[in-house]
Design an enzyme around this catalytic site. Structure first.
Site, PDB file in Angstrom:
ATOM      1  N   TYR A 224     -24.541  60.832 -91.613  1.00  0.00           N
ATOM      2  CA  TYR A 224     -24.694  62.263 -91.918  1.00  0.00           C
ATOM      3  C   TYR A 224     -26.029  62.589 -92.579  1.00  0.00           C
ATOM      4  CZ  TYR A 224     -22.412  61.305 -96.563  1.00  0.00           C
ATOM      5  OH  TYR A 224     -22.036  60.842 -97.799  1.00  0.00           O
ATOM      6  N   GLU A 225     -26.290  63.899 -92.677  1.00  0.00           N
ATOM      7  CA  GLU A 225     -27.574  64.458 -93.118  1.00  0.00           C
ATOM      8  C   GLU A 225     -28.728  63.994 -92.222  1.00  0.00           C
ATOM      9  OE1 GLU A 225     -27.026  66.722 -94.894  1.00  0.00           O
ATOM     10  OE2 GLU A 225     -25.117  66.139 -95.768  1.00  0.00           O
ATOM     11  N   GLY A 226     -28.448  63.911 -90.939  1.00  0.00           N
ATOM     12  CA  GLY A 226     -29.422  63.427 -89.968  1.00  0.00           C
ATOM     13  C   GLY A 226     -29.259  61.936 -89.805  1.00  0.00           C
TER      14      GLY A 226
ATOM     15  N   ARG B  96     -30.811  64.443 -98.185  1.00  0.00           N
ATOM     16  CA  ARG B  96     -31.238  63.162 -97.618  1.00  0.00           C
ATOM     17  C   ARG B  96     -31.605  62.170 -98.720  1.00  0.00           C
ATOM     18  NH1 ARG B  96     -34.382  66.009 -92.496  1.00  0.00           N
ATOM     19  NH2 ARG B  96     -32.481  66.217 -91.248  1.00  0.00           N
TER      20      ARG B  96
END
Length: 598
Positions: free
Chosen positions: A442-444, A298
Site C-alpha cells: 500500500y501507499e504505492g 510513504r
C-alpha cells in the site's frame, strides 16, 4: 508472548552523535531553544507508552480483529484499543510536532518519527489510527482554506478527531485517473459526493468522536484522467458553526476487508451516498494536495516496517540465546547443558544480523529524512529549504520500498530463528511477518516506488537530486579516504558511488529509446540505490563508533555498531552486483514471453 524494549540508545546515537540534530535544528528559529535533554525525555516517555500501553494489545488485537455492525455502519475495535487511544490523546502525543497555533507542541518532525517507530514496533495496527491523521493535518495545513483549518486542524492536533485518505476504488488502485466518485456542486458552495472507496485504513472506528476523510472525486465538468481529480474534506459527522458535531454525514462503512495481517486496523469499504464535503485547494488539482498526505504516508509505511524489523529482531535474539539445539560445529560451547544455544550456529547469526543491520540502517535513513523534512519546512535559508526538499523527494521512494522490502526479509529471517515455534501465533513472530507484508503493497506498491525513483526522481530531473546527494557522499569519502581504519567502509561506498553514476547514465539512454527498459530495470535500480544510501549511513555510523573507541570508550554499543556495519558490508551490500547485472540484461527477457505466459 513477544516483548519490546524501545531502542533509545540507538536513537540517541543517531540524533546526537551521527547527525548532531539538536545543533542542526537550532539553525531554525522555531527550534532555537531545543536541547538534547528535552528530546531524550520525549523519547523515553514515548517508549514507555509504546511498551506498556499498546504493545500488550498487539497479539490480542490481531486475534480479535474489528467488528462491523452492518445495521448502524459502526465498527468496534479490539478490546483495549479505544482506552489506549484515550491515554494517547491525554498524554498529548498526537500534538507532538503540530503547530502551536493549532494546539500543537511544535517539536521537530524527527521527534515524531522516533515516536512512531516505537509505536509501530509495539502495535502497527493500532498505530495506523492516529498515524494517518498527521497526513490529513499536513494536507489541510498546506492547502486548506482558513475555514477548513479553523474547523479541523485543532481537533486533528489534539487527536480528538482522526483522519483518513480515501483514494482507492474497486476499479482503480495505483491508477487514480480511473476513479469515478462524483462531486456535485451545491448552491451554498459545498459539494455532494457519491461513489465507493475500498481499502481505507482506519476508515471507521470507535476510538475518536469524528473522522475527517480526505476524498478524491471528480467534478461534473472535470477532464478525464488524473488531471480531472479534485480533493474534498468529508467529515463523518458534520461540524456546526460553533465547532460542535452535527448530523451524521452519509459516508458509511459497508464492509471490512478480511486481511492477511493488521487485523486490529479497520480496513474499510466506504460508500458515499450524497455525503457533504468542501473542496480542498483548487478544482482538478486534488492530486497535488493529496501528494502531501501520500508522501507523508510513504515515509510512515517505511517506519512501519522499521518498527517490525526491530521488534522481530529483539524477540528472535532473545529466543536464540535461550533455545538449545545441537552442538556447535567447532565443539560444545555450553558444556553444562545437553546442547548449545542456537545463537552459536553461524546461519542463525546471519539471520539475526540481517535483521539488526536492516533495522539500524533503516532507522538512520528515516531519521535523516525526518531532519530533511524539518529543514524543508522551516529553515530560514531558502537554498537549504530547496535542497532539503530535493533530497527528501529523492529518498522517499527508497525509504518506502527499500525499508519495507528489507523489513519483510528481516521478519521472515527472525521467524525462521524460532523454527516451528515461529509458526505458532502466540509467539508473535508470524504476526510480524503478516503485518509486514502489507507494507510492500500500500501507499504505492514498491514497483511504483521504483518507477518513481528512476523515472521521475532521477531521470526526470536529469539527475539533479541524485547529484546533490552524491556530493554529500563524495565529501564524506574525500574526508575519510585517507583514514586507513575506515577503508573497509569507504572503499565499497566509493566503488558503488562511481558505478551508480555510470549505471544511471546507461539506463537513461536505454529508457530514452524504449521506456519499457526503465520498467524492466527500476526495481533492481532502487535496490542498488538503497544500498548506496545504507552504505553511506553505515560508514557515518562506523566513523562515530571508531572515534569513540579511539578516545577510550569501553561502551560495548560502539563495538556492536562496528560489527554490524562489517556484517552489512560483507553479507548484504554485495547484492548490488547481481542487481546491476539483472538490470542490464534488458527488458526482452520480460516482454518477449508471450508463449511462456499464454
Amino acid at each position: 508472548m513477544p516483548s519490546y524494549t524501545p531502542p533509545l540508545r540507538d536513537m540517541q546515537f543517531l540524533l546526537h552523535e551521527v547527525f548532531d540534530s539538536v545543533e542542526r535544528l537550532k539553525a531554525i528559529p522555531r527550534y532555537a531553544e531545543l536541547d538534547a535533554d528535552t528530546v531524550n525525555a520525549v523519547l523515553e516517555g514515548a517508549g514507555q507508552f509504546a511498551a506498556e500501553v499498546t504493545q500488550p494489545l498487539n497479539l490480542s488485537g490481531d486475534s480479535e480483529g474489528c467488528t462491523l455492525d452492518r445495521d448502524t455502519h459502526t465498527v468496534t475495535t479490539p478490546k483495549g484499543f479505544k482506552e489506549a487511544y484515550a491515554q494517547f490523546v491525554a498524554g498529548g502525543w498526537p500534538a507532538l510536532s503540530c503547530e502551536p497555533e493549532y494546539g500543537g507542541q511544535g517539536l521537530p518532525f524527527v521527534a515524531n518519527q522516533c515516536l512512531y517507530e516505537m509505536l509501530n514496533s509495539a502495535n502497527q495496527a493500532w498505530t495506523m489510527y492516529p498515524g494517518l491523521s498527521h497526513g490529513a493535518y499536513e494536507a489541510l495545513h498546506a492547502y486548506g482554506s482558513d475555514a477548513q483549518k479553523q474547523t479541523y486542524l485543532g481537533k486533528l492536533t489534539s487527536g480528538e478527531w482522526t483522519g483518513t485518505m480515501c483514494l482507492t476504488e474497486p476499479q482503480c488502485g495505483t491508477d487514480l485517473g480511473l476513479l469515478t466518485t462524483k462531486a456535485e456542486p451545491q448552491p451554498d458552495g459545498s459539494y455532494r459526493l457519491t461513489g465507493s472507496k475500498i481499502f481505507i485504513s482506519a476508515g471507521e472506528h470507535d476510538m475518536a468522536e469524528n473522522i475527517v476523510h480526505l476524498v478524491l472525486a471528480r467534478l461534473p465538468d472535470a477532464p478525464k484522467g488524473s488531471k480531472g481529480i479534485s480533493l474534498f474534506v468529508v467529515p463523518k459527522f458534520l461540524v456546526n458553526d460553533d465547532g460542535s458535531l452535527g448530523a451524521r454525514n452519509p459516508i458509511y462503512c459497508t464492509g471490512l476487508e478480511h486481511k492477511m495481517g493488521i487485523h486490529g486496523n479497520a480496513t474499510a469499504q466506504i460508500s458515499l451516498e450524497g455525503a457533504a464535503g468542501t473542496l480542498v485547494g483548487e478544482p482538478n488539482k486534488g492530486l497535488q494536495a493529496m501528494f502531501i498526505m501520500m508522501n507523508a504516508a510513504r515515509l510512515g509505511v517505511g517506519n512501519q516496517s522499521l518498527g517490525l524489523t526491530e521488534v522481530a529482531f529483539q524477540n528472535a535474539l532473545a529466543y536464540a540465546k535461550e533455545r538449545i539445539q545441537m552442538r556447535s560445529l567447532s565443539g560444545p560451547k555450553a558444556k553444562d547443558k545437553p546442547a548449545d544455544p542456537i545463537l552459536v550456529h553461524p546461519d542463525v547469526r546471519r539471520s539475526l544480523l540481517t535483521a539488526k543491520a536492516y533495522a539500524e540502517a533503516g532507522r538512520a535513513l528515516l531519521v535523516y529524512c525526518a531532519l530533511l523534512v524539518d529543514e524543508h519546512l522551516y529553515h530560514p535559508d531558502e537554498k537549504r529549504r530547496k535542497q532539503a526538499n530535493q533530497l527528501v523527494a529523492l529518498l522517499t521512494p527508497i525509504a518506502k520500498a527499500f525499508v519495507t522490502d528489507n523489513g519483510f526479509i528481516a521478519t521472515n529471517e527472525c521467524m525462521q530463528v524460532f523454527g516451528g515455534h515461529g509458526y505458532i501465533h502466540e509467539n508473535g513472530m508470524e504476526q510480524f511477518v503478516r503485518d509486514a507484508r502489507i507494507n510492500l503493497i500500500y501507499e504505492g506498491t514498491n514497483t511504483v516506488q521504483s518507477l518513481d525513483l528512476l523515472g521521475r526522481k532521477v531521470l526526470g530531473d536529469q539527475g539533479a537530486a541524485l547529484k546533490l546527494f552524491g556530493k554529500e557522499v563524495a565529501a564524506f569519502i574525500e574526508a575519510e579516504g585517507v583514514n586507513e581504519a575506515m577503508a573497509e567502509f569507504i572503499n565499497p561506498l566509493a566503488f558503488l558511488a562511481d558505478k551508480l553514476t555510470k549505471f544511471t547514465t546507461e539506463l537513461g539512454f536505454k529508457a530514452f529509446t524504449s521506456p519499457d527498459e526503465a520498467g524492466g530495470a527500476s526495481v533492481d535500480y532502487l535496490r542498488v540505490a538503497g544500498h548506496l544510501v545504507y552504505a553511506y549511513l553505515f560508514a557515518r555510523m562506523a566513523k562515530v563508533a571508531q572515534t569513540a573507541l579511539a578516545a577510550g570508550s569501553t561502551d560495548p554499543f560502539y563495538t556492536a555498531k562496528l560489527q554490524t556495519a562489517r556484517f552489512y558490508v560483507a553479507r548484504l551490500f554485495p547484492e548490488v552486483a547481481s542487481r546491476m547485472q539483472t538490470a542490464r540484461s534488458g527488458v526482452a527477457n520480460l516482454l518477449d514471453t508471450d508463449a511462456a505466459l499464454a
